[in-house]
Design a protein around this motif. Sequence first.
Motif, PDB file in Angstrom:
ATOM      1  N   TRP A  39      22.595 -12.004   1.925  1.00 30.76           N
ATOM      2  CA  TRP A  39      21.407 -12.459   2.014  1.00 30.76           C
ATOM      3  C   TRP A  39      20.616 -11.702   3.104  1.00 30.76           C
ATOM      4  O   TRP A  39      19.329 -11.228   2.699  1.00 30.76           O
ATOM      5  CB  TRP A  39      21.190 -13.703   2.271  1.00 30.76           C
ATOM      6  CG  TRP A  39      19.851 -14.342   2.241  1.00 30.76           C
ATOM      7  CD1 TRP A  39      18.912 -14.831   1.288  1.00 30.76           C
ATOM      8  CD2 TRP A  39      19.134 -14.685   3.674  1.00 30.76           C
ATOM      9  NE1 TRP A  39      17.740 -15.101   2.003  1.00 30.76           N
ATOM     10  CE2 TRP A  39      17.839 -15.123   3.347  1.00 30.76           C
ATOM     11  CE3 TRP A  39      19.642 -14.424   4.705  1.00 30.76           C
ATOM     12  CZ2 TRP A  39      17.036 -15.465   4.085  1.00 30.76           C
ATOM     13  CZ3 TRP A  39      18.617 -14.933   5.960  1.00 30.76           C
ATOM     14  CH2 TRP A  39      17.297 -15.366   5.490  1.00 30.76           C
ATOM     15  N   ARG A  42      19.668  -8.113   1.711  1.00 34.03           N
ATOM     16  CA  ARG A  42      18.511  -8.182   0.943  1.00 34.03           C
ATOM     17  C   ARG A  42      17.225  -8.787   1.722  1.00 34.03           C
ATOM     18  O   ARG A  42      16.069  -8.253   1.114  1.00 34.03           O
ATOM     19  CB  ARG A  42      18.925  -8.866  -0.178  1.00 34.03           C
ATOM     20  CG  ARG A  42      17.828  -9.242  -1.314  1.00 34.03           C
ATOM     21  CD  ARG A  42      18.118 -10.219  -2.451  1.00 34.03           C
ATOM     22  NE  ARG A  42      16.893 -10.206  -3.285  1.00 34.03           N
ATOM     23  CZ  ARG A  42      16.522  -9.376  -4.232  1.00 34.03           C
ATOM     24  NH1 ARG A  42      16.959  -8.155  -4.282  1.00 34.03           N
ATOM     25  NH2 ARG A  42      15.442  -9.718  -4.772  1.00 34.03           N
ATOM     26  N   ALA A  43      17.314  -9.787   2.477  1.00 36.47           N
ATOM     27  CA  ALA A  43      16.087 -10.438   3.065  1.00 36.47           C
ATOM     28  C   ALA A  43      15.315  -9.535   3.846  1.00 36.47           C
ATOM     29  O   ALA A  43      13.980  -9.465   3.778  1.00 36.47           O
ATOM     30  CB  ALA A  43      16.215 -11.501   3.899  1.00 36.47           C
ATOM     31  N   LEU A  46      13.328  -7.221   1.486  1.00 33.97           N
ATOM     32  CA  LEU A  46      12.465  -8.214   0.710  1.00 33.97           C
ATOM     33  C   LEU A  46      11.167  -8.638   1.468  1.00 33.97           C
ATOM     34  O   LEU A  46       9.967  -8.653   1.057  1.00 33.97           O
ATOM     35  CB  LEU A  46      13.060  -9.186   0.033  1.00 33.97           C
ATOM     36  CG  LEU A  46      12.291 -10.146  -0.699  1.00 33.97           C
ATOM     37  CD1 LEU A  46      11.739  -9.539  -1.911  1.00 33.97           C
ATOM     38  CD2 LEU A  46      13.260 -11.361  -1.074  1.00 33.97           C
ATOM     39  N   PHE A  47      11.682  -8.892   2.882  1.00 35.27           N
ATOM     40  CA  PHE A  47      10.636  -9.240   3.846  1.00 35.27           C
ATOM     41  C   PHE A  47       9.781  -8.363   4.090  1.00 35.27           C
ATOM     42  O   PHE A  47       8.540  -8.529   4.222  1.00 35.27           O
ATOM     43  CB  PHE A  47      11.429 -10.088   4.927  1.00 35.27           C
ATOM     44  CG  PHE A  47      10.600 -10.496   6.028  1.00 35.27           C
ATOM     45  CD1 PHE A  47       9.823 -11.834   5.884  1.00 35.27           C
ATOM     46  CD2 PHE A  47      10.002  -9.733   7.110  1.00 35.27           C
ATOM     47  CE1 PHE A  47       8.966 -12.265   6.989  1.00 35.27           C
ATOM     48  CE2 PHE A  47       9.061 -10.192   7.885  1.00 35.27           C
ATOM     49  CZ  PHE A  47       8.568 -11.381   7.866  1.00 35.27           C
ATOM     50  N   PHE A  60       8.081 -15.375  -0.118  1.00 35.20           N
ATOM     51  CA  PHE A  60       9.278 -14.741   0.560  1.00 35.20           C
ATOM     52  C   PHE A  60      10.525 -15.824   0.311  1.00 35.20           C
ATOM     53  O   PHE A  60      11.857 -15.517   0.018  1.00 35.20           O
ATOM     54  CB  PHE A  60       9.243 -14.268   2.074  1.00 35.20           C
ATOM     55  CG  PHE A  60      10.890 -14.110   2.537  1.00 35.20           C
ATOM     56  CD1 PHE A  60      11.372 -13.118   2.361  1.00 35.20           C
ATOM     57  CD2 PHE A  60      11.237 -14.950   3.674  1.00 35.20           C
ATOM     58  CE1 PHE A  60      12.291 -12.790   3.137  1.00 35.20           C
ATOM     59  CE2 PHE A  60      12.421 -14.825   4.232  1.00 35.20           C
ATOM     60  CZ  PHE A  60      12.991 -13.616   3.896  1.00 35.20           C
ATOM     61  N   THR A  64      13.834 -15.494  -2.184  1.00 40.91           N
ATOM     62  CA  THR A  64      15.311 -15.708  -1.392  1.00 40.91           C
ATOM     63  C   THR A  64      15.878 -16.786  -2.262  1.00 40.91           C
ATOM     64  O   THR A  64      17.151 -16.676  -2.638  1.00 40.91           O
ATOM     65  CB  THR A  64      15.197 -16.257  -0.095  1.00 40.91           C
ATOM     66  OG1 THR A  64      14.485 -15.141   0.481  1.00 40.91           O
ATOM     67  CG2 THR A  64      16.270 -16.365   0.530  1.00 40.91           C
TER      68      THR A  64
END
Length: 388
Positions: A39, A42-43, A46-47, A60, A64
Amino acid sequence: MEKSSRQTGAVLARFDRYVLSQLFVLFGFFSLVLVSVYWINRAVILFDRLIADGQPASVFLEFTALSLPNVVRMVLPMSAFAASVYVTNRLASESELVVMQATGYSPWRLARPVVIFGLIVGTFMMVLTQYLVPTSLEQLRFRENEISGTLSAKLLREGEFMNPSEGVTFYIREITPEGVLKDVFLSDRRNADRATTYSSVDGFLVNEPTGPKLVVVNGIAQALNTETRKLTKTKFTDFAYNISDLIDAPGALFKPLDQRSTAELYFATDLVSKATAQTPGRILEEVHGRFNQPILCVVAALIGFSTLLVGGFSRFGVGRQIIGAILLLVLVKLVESIVTDPIRANANLWPLVYAQSVFGLGVSILMLRLAARPRRRRKDASLSEARA
């Protein structure tokens, strides 16, 4: 005699509950760690992307949550394996397995709580693969298309060369609080015979009923004829450029295989094959893979238990057995890679999807047989001594 057998059965029932409780505690711990690692990886990406696009924190968090089922699906077999190895190692090091084997119970009987554990984890995996993962991925893609289809996500980024469409490059040096685009650059090379470049001091994005338009002022347009190599320059005070075709449509009608239901993939294989341009073999691989992954949870737990059980008790630990168990998992994965291409080329070979599970179960059974053999030999030797 009956009382003795009842007492033994009660001890084993308590032993099963004890092992299951240990397995689930460690399974939860390893799942939390592995999910956190995936996570965070990826976060961060993504963030950065969502915040750069000006999206709120709620988006966000939504992204998630939608990505978590797929992450959990990936880590479940590894968590089951890690929990099985850790618990078996601890039971062996504290001589609990030795005590249970000394009561006359075989490795097959001792493997019962591990099998139950694998079946429970496999049931959870079945729920994920059949419902949660396809649904969450479909919703995630829908939301991504919604956001990526907005002008702000596609074009409004300062100091970054962007390619909103193939053959098109767009750049803005600065965006003022009033929404004015400073130092706009747009290169359109979609026409093979003609390449056009627009540059201007200021620009604006305007939404109209016919579609969004980029209005640039005080600029120059340069058109290059690629055949004659002739360059034409045109100065303008204002110019409107239709950018609606630069923004991809959400594409709601197209859904990849992992976002479709199992029933749709299985009963409408030909239709899905035409819609996704995938071979029937690839579609059946996806379908049976969703049933195979829960079996792999049982396989992973059994490999971790049976491999460590073969070594028995040793003062030097079970390091070699742990390495062997990891290598066996690698072999299971290798079987999957070997059968992938034949299945995709020939849909009739779909039973090969389960080859890795059959291989893993076969290895586990072999390991349990090897673990049971030394005890038989010792028992036969003691009977021979008694007869002598």
